[in-house]
Design an enzyme around this catalytic site. Structure first.
Site, PDB file in Angstrom:
ATOM      1  N   TYR A   6      53.937  27.075  45.866  1.00  0.00           N
ATOM      2  CA  TYR A   6      53.529  25.670  45.919  1.00  0.00           C
ATOM      3  C   TYR A   6      54.746  24.768  45.664  1.00  0.00           C
ATOM      4  CZ  TYR A   6      48.688  27.333  45.897  1.00  0.00           C
ATOM      5  OH  TYR A   6      47.508  27.945  46.227  1.00  0.00           O
ATOM      6  N   ARG A  54      53.009  27.793  35.019  1.00  0.00           N
ATOM      7  CA  ARG A  54      52.929  29.090  35.703  1.00  0.00           C
ATOM      8  C   ARG A  54      54.255  29.344  36.412  1.00  0.00           C
ATOM      9  NH1 ARG A  54      47.895  31.734  39.116  1.00  0.00           N
ATOM     10  NH2 ARG A  54      48.295  33.778  38.221  1.00  0.00           N
TER      11      ARG A  54
HETATM   12  C1  LIG Z   1      38.708  31.337  43.977  1.00  0.00           C
HETATM   13  C2  LIG Z   1      40.115  31.401  43.458  1.00  0.00           C
HETATM   14  C3  LIG Z   1      40.895  30.257  43.409  1.00  0.00           C
HETATM   15  C4  LIG Z   1      42.195  30.308  42.887  1.00  0.00           C
HETATM   16  N1  LIG Z   1      42.933  29.165  42.806  1.00  0.00           N
HETATM   17  C5  LIG Z   1      44.142  29.206  42.179  1.00  0.00           C
HETATM   18  C6  LIG Z   1      44.889  28.017  41.952  1.00  0.00           C
HETATM   19  O1  LIG Z   1      44.463  26.923  42.329  1.00  0.00           O
HETATM   20  N2  LIG Z   1      46.083  28.115  41.321  1.00  0.00           N
HETATM   21  C7  LIG Z   1      46.571  29.319  40.877  1.00  0.00           C
HETATM   22  O2  LIG Z   1      47.623  29.373  40.265  1.00  0.00           O
HETATM   23  N3  LIG Z   1      45.895  30.466  41.106  1.00  0.00           N
HETATM   24  C8  LIG Z   1      44.710  30.428  41.721  1.00  0.00           C
HETATM   25  N4  LIG Z   1      44.015  31.595  41.934  1.00  0.00           N
HETATM   26  C9  LIG Z   1      44.675  32.860  41.564  1.00  0.00           C
HETATM   27  C10 LIG Z   1      44.356  33.256  40.143  1.00  0.00           C
HETATM   28  O3  LIG Z   1      44.914  32.354  39.257  1.00  0.00           O
HETATM   29  C11 LIG Z   1      44.896  34.643  39.807  1.00  0.00           C
HETATM   30  O4  LIG Z   1      46.293  34.639  39.863  1.00  0.00           O
HETATM   31  C12 LIG Z   1      44.445  35.717  40.751  1.00  0.00           C
HETATM   32  O5  LIG Z   1      43.099  35.547  41.121  1.00  0.00           O
HETATM   33  C13 LIG Z   1      44.659  37.097  40.160  1.00  0.00           C
HETATM   34  O6  LIG Z   1      44.030  37.271  38.951  1.00  0.00           O
HETATM   35  P1  LIG Z   1      42.588  37.952  38.792  1.00  0.00           P
HETATM   36  O7  LIG Z   1      42.752  39.400  39.196  1.00  0.00           O
HETATM   37  O8  LIG Z   1      42.264  37.796  37.342  1.00  0.00           O
HETATM   38  O9  LIG Z   1      41.650  37.235  39.668  1.00  0.00           O
HETATM   39  C14 LIG Z   1      42.725  31.552  42.450  1.00  0.00           C
HETATM   40  C15 LIG Z   1      41.939  32.694  42.543  1.00  0.00           C
HETATM   41  C16 LIG Z   1      40.651  32.625  43.019  1.00  0.00           C
HETATM   42  C17 LIG Z   1      39.840  33.907  43.089  1.00  0.00           C
END
Ligand SMILES: Cc1cc2nc3c(=O)[nH]c(=O)nc-3n(C[C@H](O)[C@H](O)[C@H](O)COP(=O)(O)O)c2cc1C
Ligand SMILES: Cc1cc2nc3c(=O)[nH]c(=O)nc-3n(C[C@H](O)[C@H](O)[C@H](O)COP(=O)(O)OP(=O)(O)OC[C@H]3O[C@@H](n4cnc5c(N)ncnc54)[C@H](O)[C@@H]3O)c2cc1C
Ligand code: SF4
Length: 512
Positions: A6, A54
């Protein structure tokens, strides 16, 4: 948000920052934008407000940061006023999976651990921390001060309270399929969750919860995702539930899915369904195929969740001993031959190809092997091993489809590319736009669009030619005037669609 490619991250990385003023060029100049944002924010919010930044600990694309630059950046962020550093893994453009189900649990925590040595502020580990044990282990090893979870909270909003009260077995675990969360977002839809269709739809489901009901005796025929999630929802509504399953195990086709490298977490769903049904007092009768519907006469309503059977492609020669339906091949955990032809390149065809590619071995729990497999080297610039060459498949695999469209069109939006990349780099041959003429001892004869015939040599041929609904009991139930509803694969066979199967199961429970 200084990672994943980003805006702030685009300033940091030389691959995107082409400026020649004081905001570009040297690393010091490229991180200036991020640091100015943090300083200005700190000034506005005061010293007690928490700022979480982040930071990208691994870029996984060309033109990213070196490990030393990441640490230098972290120290500068700490000085500028950041309270907590969260870690980000990979640009969205990275051609390496970072959150898919093939990423082992907590795979990137060792990289986050390096940050912890460089600064005094708390560090957050992230990605694929979907079980309390994984999070605990990261904290115990001192790899991070905190762990973050995104999708696991969609799968189960009560994750934390269940973990805190020792009820881990009751957690509905995120299986990292992306099918109802990220895939839906990228289709312009609202995120939800395959294993928890109520996620982000709480308001709509509230209306369904309020449908009045009186206690009923419910029979569920078939213990796959549809039947089991239905059983839980019926039990939660106070009904009496008996689940009949013809095999010796719960889970239906999810038992086959767990055998695919990268999908072993699917077993967690089965664990969750089993635990929950037992806790709620449901009765499970295994090894009991319903054949005579009279057995079901004393139930107020029958849920027919009997799933699917593989579609018979009727190719001459398919009765030969080296030809297998996908379910038999997986169930018997067959050893791949030297040359394998896979007929059908839908979700199951790709999964079977993955199984053959890895010769049935999993590295789902092994972060080191995962990194090695994808050419990740956290000690190198961008986290990429510059000498990496993907391993070629020891088996000669040909994946075939009748359609002439691109391969993998039916795969998930955010995961399909991983499967296609895996096939391509391992040397899997993909042949489309053909007809199947016959199978002989030598292999599979195909006819190309220009009528040219070709022999695909194979010592194993696996049929992944679709599925048909198994709902033969429905007509018998109708004839016996037993109220019933058909759900999941038994209603509509569409290969990999546990999302619909689970939703079907829960919806029917809230409408009766
Ligand atoms: C629906 C959804 C929206 C997300 N939006 C963002 C976001 O806006 N910014 C961000 O840094 N990560 C975003 N992520 C990524 C998560 O922060 C995370 O890095 C990623 O899902 C991996 O972790 P997890 O295995 O716990 O889901 C998003 C993930 C999901 C599933
Ligand atoms: C290798 C593989 C990978 C997959 N990966 C994914 C994925 O990543 N994402 C996804 O969404 N989907 C995936 N799927 C598909 C998914 O598993 C199905 O969509 C889902 O299981 C359908 O659920 P179901 O409950 O309707 O049927 P099933 O899972 O087929 O369950 C039906 C159950 O009914 C039982 N049964 C049948 N007849 C009777 C009877 N007369 N009496 C008692 N019991 C009976 C069967 O033994 C079976 O256990 C995969 C499937 C396979 C094979
Ligand atoms: S849809 Fe799949 S990946 Fe997304 S939160 Fe649910 S289980 Fe996890």
């Amino acid at each position: 948000m200084g990672s994943e490619g980003y805006l702030v991250h685009q300033f940091v990385a030389a691959r995107t920052n082409k400026r020649t003023d004081e905001w570009g060029g040297s690393f010091e100049n490229r991180i200036r934008f991020a640091l100015e944002i943090v300083r200005a924010t700190r000034e506005k919010v005061g010293k007690n407000f928490i700022i979480i930044f982040r930071i990208s600990v691994l870029d996984l694309v060309e033109g990213g940061s070196t490990p030393e630059e990441v640490l230098q950046f972290a120290r500068e962020l700490e000085k500028a006023g950041v309270t907590i550093l969260n870690s980000g893994i990979g640009w969205h453009e990275a051609r390496i999976p970072t959150i898919g189900s093939m990423v082992p649990g907590g795979a990137f925590a060792t990289v986050t651990a390096n940050l912890r040595k460089a600064v005094k502020i708390p560090i957050v580990a992230t990605n694929r921390i979907n079980l309390p044990e994984i999070g605990e282990a990261i904290l115990e090893r001192g790899e991070a001060d905190l762990v973050s979870m995104a999708r696991p909270f969609l799968a189960d909003p009560h994750f934390v309270s269940k973990a805190a009260s020792g009820r881990q077995q009751e957690i509905n675990t995120c299986i990292a399929c992306n099918q109802a969360c990220l895939d839906q977002i990228f289709q312009g839809k609202r995120a939800s969750c395959l294993v928890n269709p109520q996620a982000c739809e709480e308001k709509e489901w509230q209306d369904k919860f309020s449908v009045p009901t009186t206690k009923k005796k419910i029979a569920i025929v078939g213990a796959g995702p549809a039947g089991l999630s239905s059983a839980i929802a019926f039990l939660e509504r106070g009904h009496d539930v008996t689940v009949f399953e013809k095999s010796t195990v719960l889970g239906g086709q999810f038992n086959l899915a767990t055998l695919i490298p990268g999908k072993s977490d699917y077993k967690e769903s089965i664990r969750y369904w089993k635990t929950r049904i037992e806790l709620l007092g449901g009765q499970i009768i295994l090894n009991h195929a319903i054949q005579d519907v009279n057995e079901l006469k004393n139930f107020d309503h029958v849920i027919l969740s009997s799933g699917v059977t593989p579609r018979d492609p009727k190719i001459p020669g398919q009765e030969l001993p080296h030809v297998f339906a996908y379910d038999k091949y997986l169930r018997e955990q067959m050893k791949p031959g030297k040359k394998v032809a896979i007929i059908g390149a839908g979700g199951i065809g790709f999964d079977v190809a993955t199984y053959v590619l890895f010769a049935g071995k999993h590295f789902d729990d092994n972060a080191v092997e995962f990194m090695h497999h994808w050419g990740i080297d956290p000690t190198k610039k961008s986290g990429l091993d510059p000498t990496f060459k993907a391993a070629r498949s020891p088996t000669e695999i040909t994946l075939l489809q009748r359609s002439d469209r691109a391969f993998g069109k039916t795969l998930g939006k955010t995961t399909g590319w991983v499967h296609r990349a895996e096939m391509k780099r391992s040397g899997v041959k993909m042949v489309g736009g053909i007809q199947y003429e016959k199978i002989t001892a030598e292999g599979l004869w195909i006819i190309h669009a220009d009528q040219r015939k070709e022999l695909i040599e194979a010592d194993q041929i696996i049929l992944c030619t679709g599925q048909l609904s198994e709902n033969s009991l429905a007509t018998k139930l109708t004839a016996a005037s037993i109220p019933h509803t058909v759900i999941g694969g038994a209603k509509l066979a569409s290969e990999i669609d546990a999302k619909r199967a689970i939703r079907d199961g829960i919806e029917i429970a809230f409408s009766l």
